[in-house]
Design a protein around this motif. Structure first.
Motif, mmCIF file in Angstrom:
data_model
loop_
_atom_site.group_PDB
_atom_site.id
_atom_site.type_symbol
_atom_site.label_atom_id
_atom_site.label_comp_id
_atom_site.label_asym_id
_atom_site.label_seq_id
_atom_site.Cartn_x
_atom_site.Cartn_y
_atom_site.Cartn_z
ATOM 1 N N VAL A 18 -7.371 -4.047 5.420
ATOM 2 C CA VAL A 18 -7.009 -4.140 4.105
ATOM 3 C C VAL A 18 -5.984 -5.445 4.145
ATOM 4 C CG1 VAL A 18 -5.455 -3.422 2.075
ATOM 5 C CG2 VAL A 18 -7.128 -1.802 3.291
ATOM 6 N N PRO A 34 0.456 -1.392 -0.069
ATOM 7 C CA PRO A 34 0.196 0.082 0.415
ATOM 8 C C PRO A 34 0.600 1.873 -0.154
ATOM 9 C CG PRO A 34 -0.795 -1.555 1.274
ATOM 10 C CD PRO A 34 0.894 -2.245 1.300
ATOM 11 N N ARG A 61 -7.195 -1.168 -4.259
ATOM 12 C CA ARG A 61 -7.035 -2.695 -3.551
ATOM 13 C C ARG A 61 -6.646 -3.436 -5.458
ATOM 14 N NH1 ARG A 61 -10.971 -3.944 0.613
ATOM 15 N NH2 ARG A 61 -11.427 -2.523 1.400
ATOM 16 N N SER A 101 -2.499 5.348 2.032
ATOM 17 C CA SER A 101 -3.350 5.440 1.726
ATOM 18 C C SER A 101 -3.851 4.301 2.882
ATOM 19 C CB SER A 101 -2.818 5.054 0.236
ATOM 20 O OG SER A 101 -2.645 3.259 0.749
ATOM 21 N N VAL A 102 -3.276 3.846 4.315
ATOM 22 C CA VAL A 102 -3.557 3.384 4.722
ATOM 23 C C VAL A 102 -3.380 3.848 6.146
ATOM 24 C CG1 VAL A 102 -4.221 0.768 3.332
ATOM 25 C CG2 VAL A 102 -1.881 2.069 4.538
ATOM 26 N N SER A 126 -12.172 5.259 -1.460
ATOM 27 C CA SER A 126 -11.813 4.515 -0.436
ATOM 28 C C SER A 126 -9.916 3.835 -1.538
ATOM 29 C CB SER A 126 -12.393 2.782 -1.033
ATOM 30 O OG SER A 126 -12.551 2.295 -2.316
ATOM 31 N N ALA A 127 -9.703 2.949 -0.017
ATOM 32 C CA ALA A 127 -7.918 2.835 -0.534
ATOM 33 C C ALA A 127 -7.630 1.953 -1.644
ATOM 34 C CB ALA A 127 -6.747 2.237 0.932
ATOM 35 N N ASP A 148 -8.108 1.483 5.709
ATOM 36 C CA ASP A 148 -8.021 2.202 5.177
ATOM 37 C C ASP A 148 -8.920 2.924 5.572
ATOM 38 O OD1 ASP A 148 -10.657 1.422 4.879
ATOM 39 O OD2 ASP A 148 -11.008 0.886 2.831
ATOM 40 N N HIS A 149 -8.914 4.375 5.000
ATOM 41 C CA HIS A 149 -9.869 5.213 5.698
ATOM 42 C C HIS A 149 -10.780 5.106 6.322
ATOM 43 C CE1 HIS A 149 -6.109 7.362 6.062
ATOM 44 N NE2 HIS A 149 -5.675 6.991 4.510
#
Length: 453
Positions: free
Chosen positions: A84, A59, A136, A63-64, A133-134, A78-79
């Motif tokens: 994750v 990541p 993937r 982002s995380v 979202s973060a 993730d936020h």
């Protein structure tokens, strides 16, 4: 602790970063699909996704956030507070794999999502402050490959050129963001893939647009202005398109193998589906294209679908290029110093950085063949002879190669546009295929390319 307070606590946590291992070290066979080797406190660690698979990317910074589950194990969120990955040492992962066969139900054995949620940490899935979202990644494993067609590859191979299945996201596309992305695209400022999500590539594009036009855009306050501009120049951001017999005919390939020997057997590294081809044609994320057309049969000629209406290719003459490593963005200027175009880019990494200083463009190749020579740079799989991999958008360098004066380095396309600007490469500059094609039409041999930090 309430869900809101938990999320706020996680947002204040230190962002999770992991130094990449500089010296290459082979992963065990069971970890063939994992990210690059990572070390923490002297131990090799793996990032295990909630479904039990190994995360095959690292990541990006920011982002995380780092947290711990009910058992005290390090986890990445993730936020939105969604899990994750869970961090495991090689020993822990070995026990886990042997006990559960490598792909267990995480809710059943405690390795994953339900474990930390059952211990009071109930993070409700909701849009973060950016409405996204973060990142993937559910694609195929990374594999090494050289960086140039018909020239020696770099000493350190780039990440995988595999094209994954269409990606899905928990964030709902925002049609106002789609309009903004189309507006930027039509004005020569690429937001990367158009997907309706307000991500980093869009924010970078907004800054570049302000630099080019001298006018900043407020995505909220300027919604009506953006739509009015689009309607007057090129039409509304979404229109209908009828799939033609030519679209459906291809040619297409069933899949793109990771093994170079098998790649070399294919007549072309073509698209794998009509939806993949159309997504690139209209500068869209394939997942977003399918979201807009949930019931469409993309393989049937005559099917009417919704697509975005991006801009045509810029026609200016580029005299100078700046590759900004820190911003992960490429800027193209004319002879008078005016900004012509800007593109999100993946540019080098700490362990195998891009060139420093200034180089020049040497030549441009469209739909290049790709030469693999294990004796010059590295060995991929069991392949021990020179291979010629035929052209195609799913080739290692996409469908464009802009060779630079530093051997083995270039600006090129990619088979996975949704990862542009979100991952590290090994020295070269990667753009989406459509951005690389546009740039190739504006440059010629002798154009300077300056790499800045």
């Amino acid at each position: 602790m309430t869900a809101a307070k938990c999320i706020e606590t996680m947002k204040k946590a230190t962002f999770y970063t992991i130094p990449l291992l500089i010296a290459a070290l082979a992963l065990p066979a069971t970890a063939a699909h994992a990210h690059e080797p990572l070390y923490k406190n002297g131990q090799q660690i793996f990032l295990v996704a909630p479904d039990g698979s190994l995360l095959d990317y690292i990541p990006e910074y920011g982002s995380v956030v780092m947290g711990r589950d009910g058992r005290g194990r390090p986890i990445l969120l993730d936020h939105n507070g969604n899990l994750v990955a869970t961090e495991m040492t090689a020993g822990e992962y070995g026990v886990y794999r042997d006990s559960y066969g490598g792909a267990p139900d995480p809710a059943a054995n405690g390795w994953g999502r339900r474990d930390w949620r059952q211990n009071g940490d109930r993070f409700a899935a909701r849009p973060n402050r950016f409405g996204e979202s973060a990142p993937r990644w559910n694609g195929q494993p990374s594999s090494a490959f050289p960086q140039a067609p018909e020239i020696p590859a770099p000493a350190s191979p780039d990440i995988s050129e595999e094209r994954p299945a269409a990606r899905t996201s928990s964030a709902k596309p925002d049609m106002n963001v789609v309009a903004l992305q189309v507006f930027l695209d039509r004005n020569g400022i690429s937001p990367g893939v158009i997907d309706g999500l307000m991500g980093d590539n869009v924010r970078k594009a907004l800054a570049a647009y302000a630099k080019k036009s001298g006018r900043a855009i407020d995505p909220e306050a300027d919604k009506e202005t953006i739509l009015q501009s689009l309607s007057l120049e090129g039409g509304l951001p979404v229109r209908t398109y009828t799939i033609t017999a030519e679209d459906a005919a291809g040619p297409y390939v069933a899949s793109i193998p990771s093994d170079y020997g098998k790649k070399a057997e294919l007549p072309a590294l073509s698209y794998t589906s009509v939806s993949e081809m159309l997504a690139e044609k209209f500068h869209m994320g394939e997942g977003f294209l399918k979201t807009l057309n949930p019931d469409a049969d993309f393989s049937r000629p005559g099917t009417v679908i919704k697509v975005v209406t991006p801009g045509g290719k810029q026609k200016d003459t580029v005299a100078r290029i700046i590759a900004d490593k820190g911003r992960k963005q490429l800027f193209a200027y004319d002879a008078e110093g005016g900004l012509v175009a800007a593109y999100p880019a993946t540019i080098g990494s700490n362990d195998t950085p891009s060139p420093s200083g200034t180089v020049t463009v040497e030549r441009i190749a469209i739909d290049p063949n790709y030469t693999y020579d294990p004796k010059k740079n590295f060995k991929q799989g069991d392949n021990d002879r020179v291979l010629t991999i035929n052209p195609g958008p799913n080739g290692p360098v996409g469908n464009v190669w802009i060779a630079l004066s530093k051997p083995s380095y270039g600006i090129h396309g990619t088979p996975d546009p949704e990862r542009i600007g979100k991952t590290s490469s090994h020295g070269c500059v990667r753009l989406t295929n459509w951005d690389a094609q546009e740039l190739a039409g504006m440059v010629k041999a002798g154009v300077t390319v300056e790499f800045i930090d």
